[in-house]
Each structure stands twice: as C-alpha cells, then as structure tokens.
Design a protein around this motif. Structure first.
Motif, mmCIF file in Angstrom:
data_model
loop_
_atom_site.group_PDB
_atom_site.id
_atom_site.type_symbol
_atom_site.label_atom_id
_atom_site.label_comp_id
_atom_site.label_asym_id
_atom_site.label_seq_id
_atom_site.Cartn_x
_atom_site.Cartn_y
_atom_site.Cartn_z
ATOM 1 N N LEU A 90 -28.191 19.476 -28.820
ATOM 2 C CA LEU A 90 -26.648 19.954 -28.031
ATOM 3 C C LEU A 90 -27.578 19.060 -26.349
ATOM 4 O O LEU A 90 -28.368 19.574 -26.214
ATOM 5 C CB LEU A 90 -26.940 20.387 -28.370
ATOM 6 C CG LEU A 90 -26.476 21.677 -29.488
ATOM 7 C CD1 LEU A 90 -26.269 23.718 -29.205
ATOM 8 C CD2 LEU A 90 -24.857 20.794 -29.889
ATOM 9 N N THR A 91 -26.765 18.604 -26.424
ATOM 10 C CA THR A 91 -26.636 18.941 -24.783
ATOM 11 C C THR A 91 -25.684 19.362 -23.809
ATOM 12 O O THR A 91 -24.013 19.240 -24.839
ATOM 13 C CB THR A 91 -26.907 16.789 -23.934
ATOM 14 O OG1 THR A 91 -25.550 16.284 -24.258
ATOM 15 C CG2 THR A 91 -27.449 16.342 -24.314
ATOM 16 N N PRO A 92 -24.772 19.667 -22.986
ATOM 17 C CA PRO A 92 -23.895 20.189 -22.217
ATOM 18 C C PRO A 92 -22.376 19.236 -22.130
ATOM 19 O O PRO A 92 -23.109 18.231 -22.075
ATOM 20 C CB PRO A 92 -24.110 20.054 -20.182
ATOM 21 C CG PRO A 92 -25.187 20.332 -20.730
ATOM 22 C CD PRO A 92 -26.190 19.143 -21.903
ATOM 23 N N MET A 93 -21.493 19.679 -22.852
ATOM 24 C CA MET A 93 -19.687 19.256 -22.390
ATOM 25 C C MET A 93 -19.264 18.949 -21.745
ATOM 26 O O MET A 93 -18.721 20.099 -21.878
ATOM 27 C CB MET A 93 -19.551 18.596 -24.809
ATOM 28 C CG MET A 93 -18.059 18.368 -23.943
ATOM 29 S SD MET A 93 -17.312 18.525 -26.522
ATOM 30 C CE MET A 93 -16.110 17.330 -25.908
ATOM 31 N N PRO A 94 -18.832 18.811 -20.298
ATOM 32 C CA PRO A 94 -18.070 19.264 -19.801
ATOM 33 C C PRO A 94 -16.940 18.937 -19.951
ATOM 34 O O PRO A 94 -16.541 18.971 -20.986
ATOM 35 C CB PRO A 94 -18.137 18.211 -18.556
ATOM 36 C CG PRO A 94 -19.560 17.553 -19.120
ATOM 37 C CD PRO A 94 -19.563 17.431 -20.256
ATOM 38 N N ALA A 95 -15.886 19.988 -19.417
ATOM 39 C CA ALA A 95 -14.153 19.772 -19.333
ATOM 40 C C ALA A 95 -14.365 18.979 -19.298
ATOM 41 O O ALA A 95 -14.833 17.988 -18.176
ATOM 42 C CB ALA A 95 -14.221 20.936 -18.899
ATOM 43 N N VAL A 100 -6.924 20.057 -34.570
ATOM 44 C CA VAL A 100 -7.115 20.349 -33.195
ATOM 45 C C VAL A 100 -6.921 21.835 -32.352
ATOM 46 O O VAL A 100 -6.837 22.840 -33.916
ATOM 47 C CB VAL A 100 -5.469 20.220 -32.405
ATOM 48 C CG1 VAL A 100 -4.858 20.836 -31.068
ATOM 49 C CG2 VAL A 100 -4.895 18.389 -32.499
ATOM 50 N N LEU A 101 -8.344 22.266 -32.232
ATOM 51 C CA LEU A 101 -8.855 23.873 -32.063
ATOM 52 C C LEU A 101 -8.917 24.415 -30.660
ATOM 53 O O LEU A 101 -8.730 23.560 -29.887
ATOM 54 C CB LEU A 101 -9.582 23.864 -32.512
ATOM 55 C CG LEU A 101 -10.573 23.347 -31.884
ATOM 56 C CD1 LEU A 101 -12.114 24.570 -31.688
ATOM 57 C CD2 LEU A 101 -11.443 22.474 -33.232
ATOM 58 N N PRO A 102 -7.578 25.546 -30.581
ATOM 59 C CA PRO A 102 -8.172 26.156 -28.903
ATOM 60 C C PRO A 102 -9.393 26.620 -28.218
ATOM 61 O O PRO A 102 -10.469 27.131 -29.697
ATOM 62 C CB PRO A 102 -7.270 27.363 -29.161
ATOM 63 C CG PRO A 102 -7.218 27.697 -30.166
ATOM 64 C CD PRO A 102 -7.449 26.773 -31.222
ATOM 65 N N VAL A 103 -9.584 26.204 -27.200
ATOM 66 C CA VAL A 103 -11.110 26.553 -26.334
ATOM 67 C C VAL A 103 -10.714 26.465 -25.345
ATOM 68 O O VAL A 103 -10.040 25.875 -25.050
ATOM 69 C CB VAL A 103 -11.704 25.324 -26.577
ATOM 70 C CG1 VAL A 103 -12.999 25.320 -25.924
ATOM 71 C CG2 VAL A 103 -12.576 24.530 -27.964
ATOM 72 N N PRO A 104 -11.028 28.229 -24.709
ATOM 73 C CA PRO A 104 -11.181 28.042 -22.710
ATOM 74 C C PRO A 104 -11.383 26.814 -22.391
ATOM 75 O O PRO A 104 -12.204 26.999 -22.263
ATOM 76 C CB PRO A 104 -11.355 29.605 -22.969
ATOM 77 C CG PRO A 104 -11.979 30.073 -24.281
ATOM 78 C CD PRO A 104 -11.679 28.980 -25.415
ATOM 79 N N PRO A 105 -10.877 27.162 -21.372
ATOM 80 C CA PRO A 105 -11.098 25.811 -20.559
ATOM 81 C C PRO A 105 -12.341 26.471 -19.825
ATOM 82 O O PRO A 105 -13.076 25.390 -19.159
ATOM 83 C CB PRO A 105 -9.669 25.926 -19.428
ATOM 84 C CG PRO A 105 -8.431 26.331 -20.101
ATOM 85 C CD PRO A 105 -9.721 27.615 -20.753
ATOM 86 N N ASP A 106 -12.494 27.470 -19.418
ATOM 87 C CA ASP A 106 -14.057 27.678 -18.585
ATOM 88 C C ASP A 106 -14.873 28.177 -19.492
ATOM 89 O O ASP A 106 -15.750 28.122 -18.966
ATOM 90 C CB ASP A 106 -13.214 28.816 -18.028
ATOM 91 C CG ASP A 106 -12.986 30.032 -18.592
ATOM 92 O OD1 ASP A 106 -12.821 30.221 -19.826
ATOM 93 O OD2 ASP A 106 -13.185 31.071 -17.895
ATOM 94 N N ALA A 107 -14.551 27.675 -20.925
ATOM 95 C CA ALA A 107 -15.890 27.743 -21.609
ATOM 96 C C ALA A 107 -16.721 26.718 -21.267
ATOM 97 O O ALA A 107 -16.975 25.551 -20.990
ATOM 98 C CB ALA A 107 -15.204 27.944 -23.239
ATOM 99 N N SER A 108 -18.269 27.287 -21.655
ATOM 100 C CA SER A 108 -19.128 26.301 -21.329
ATOM 101 C C SER A 108 -20.085 25.614 -22.732
ATOM 102 O O SER A 108 -20.185 26.842 -23.282
ATOM 103 C CB SER A 108 -20.293 27.652 -20.574
ATOM 104 O OG SER A 108 -21.326 26.604 -20.337
ATOM 105 N N LEU A 109 -19.298 24.654 -23.218
ATOM 106 C CA LEU A 109 -19.955 24.396 -24.413
ATOM 107 C C LEU A 109 -20.722 23.680 -24.436
ATOM 108 O O LEU A 109 -21.237 22.806 -23.408
ATOM 109 C CB LEU A 109 -18.740 23.224 -24.669
ATOM 110 C CG LEU A 109 -17.863 24.505 -25.370
ATOM 111 C CD1 LEU A 109 -16.684 23.198 -26.023
ATOM 112 C CD2 LEU A 109 -18.016 25.571 -26.267
ATOM 113 N N SER A 110 -21.566 23.039 -25.049
ATOM 114 C CA SER A 110 -22.707 22.167 -25.016
ATOM 115 C C SER A 110 -22.791 21.151 -26.806
ATOM 116 O O SER A 110 -21.827 22.249 -27.765
ATOM 117 C CB SER A 110 -24.100 22.434 -25.545
ATOM 118 O OG SER A 110 -25.010 23.569 -24.123
ATOM 119 N N ALA A 111 -22.877 20.283 -26.879
ATOM 120 C CA ALA A 111 -22.935 19.060 -28.679
ATOM 121 C C ALA A 111 -23.267 18.443 -28.850
ATOM 122 O O ALA A 111 -24.195 17.886 -27.723
ATOM 123 C CB ALA A 111 -20.842 18.303 -27.930
ATOM 124 N N GLY A 112 -23.332 17.766 -29.810
ATOM 125 C CA GLY A 112 -24.396 17.400 -30.557
ATOM 126 C C GLY A 112 -24.318 17.120 -32.032
ATOM 127 O O GLY A 112 -23.730 17.284 -32.778
#
Length: 192
Positions: free
Chosen positions: A52-57, A151-163
């Motif tokens: 994982l690395t950060p996934m920005p909004a 399609v799924l809801p995710v809070p706009p301010d959630a801090s996500l990482s992805a990979g």
C-alpha cells in the motif's frame, strides 16, 4: 496514469516471498492469508498481503495481474485500507471452481459480491478503484475493456492507502504475477 514502483509501498503483512522478474512483481502468499470481518462466517481474518501507498481524494489506482488460480479462494486484486475495520478488496477470486470478479466491502462488517468470469483465467486482469467525492467506483476487465463492478460509499475525509493484494486462504504456494501498478486521475463520471 503514473507508474508506482514495487519498492514504493509497505506490506500490511509480509508475504511468504517476493521477487522482481523484469518489470513484474511475483508475490507468494502465506497459507491462510485473507481479509474478512465477521459476517456469516463469524471470524476475523486480518492476514492479507497488500502493498500500500497513500490514495488521496480525487484519484484512481490500477493494478494488473495474471489470473493464475486453481484452489478455493485464491485471490488477487486491489486493496484499499483506512484501518483494520474499514477496507475494500476487489479483484478476482477462485470460488466454487471458477474465477469470479467481485469485491468485499468492510465498513466494519464484510460483505461479498461476485460474478463468474471463466474467460479471465490465465489472462492479465486490470482492477481500477476510482475515488471521487463520497464514493469509490470499482471497475475490472481484460484487454483494456473495464466494466463496472461496484460503487460504494466512502467518507470524503477518509485517509486511504491502496495497492496490489494477494491472499491464499486455503493453501500454501499461491504465487501471483503483478504486471502493473498506477495512480492517476479519477474517472470523469460513473457512466461513459
């Protein structure tokens, strides 16, 4: 899309082995590795291998891998993680004798959706997670033809990482060849 190097991320849980082969990353999963929380089965598995690395909004992440599966619940794809109780895995999972495209959304209990894709076995699959506003759109396909998975809801301010993600819940020895990992702009709209 900008390529992400295989050395850019951090593993949620170390795999049994990793190896660079040309431009590809080969990842061997630990037996019993998986990600699941409670629903229907009554257990929590937090042993997945996700790089994982950060996934920005307002961004999108794509992962490519070769769908070489043969055992129940072999899986690979993309993982989005906020924390141990809030995450998404999407990709291909070998279930009930066939490869299935799908997603598990855990917020904080897991759900599961799949659809058979027998023609994807042995081919290079692309999974794309596009984050925009209060939603993540998951698309997947082969040969550059991506179709909507979820399609799924995710809070706009959630801090996500992805990979990239690989799990082998029922066996040792699963090795997945990842051929690409990219980040870029989100989808322009839900529908073409």
């Amino acid at each position: 899309m900008t390529t992400i190097g295989w050395d850019a991320g951090s593993w949620t849980h170390e795999p049994a082995a990793t190896r660079i082969d040309g431009d590809d990353l080969l990842v061997t999963a630990v037996e019993s590795s998986d990600a699941w929380r409670n629903t229907s089965y009554g257990f929590v598995h937090d042993t997945e291998h996700a790089l994982l690395t950060p996934m920005p909004a307002e961004s999108a992440v794509e992962v490519d891998f070769v769908a070489e599966f043969s055992q129940q619940f072999d899986q690979a794809g993309v993982f989005l993680r906020a924390d141990a109780e809030h995450w998404v895995k999407a990709g291909v999972e070998f279930a009930d004798g066939a490869p299935q495209v799908g997603a598990v959304v855990t917020w904080p209990h897991s759900d599961w959706s799949v659809s058979p894709v027998p023609g994807w076995l042995g081919r290079t699959v692309t999974v794309r997670a596009s984050r925009s506003g209060d939603a993540v759109t998951i698309r997947a396909g082969v040969d550059g033809e991506l179709a909507l998975v979820r399609v799924l809801p995710v809070p706009p301010d959630a801090s996500l990482s992805a990979g990239p993600l690989v799990c082998a819940p029922t066996r040792a020895g699963l090795t997945i060849r990842f051929t690409g990992w990219r980040i870029g702009d989100p989808d322009g709209s839900l529908h073409p």
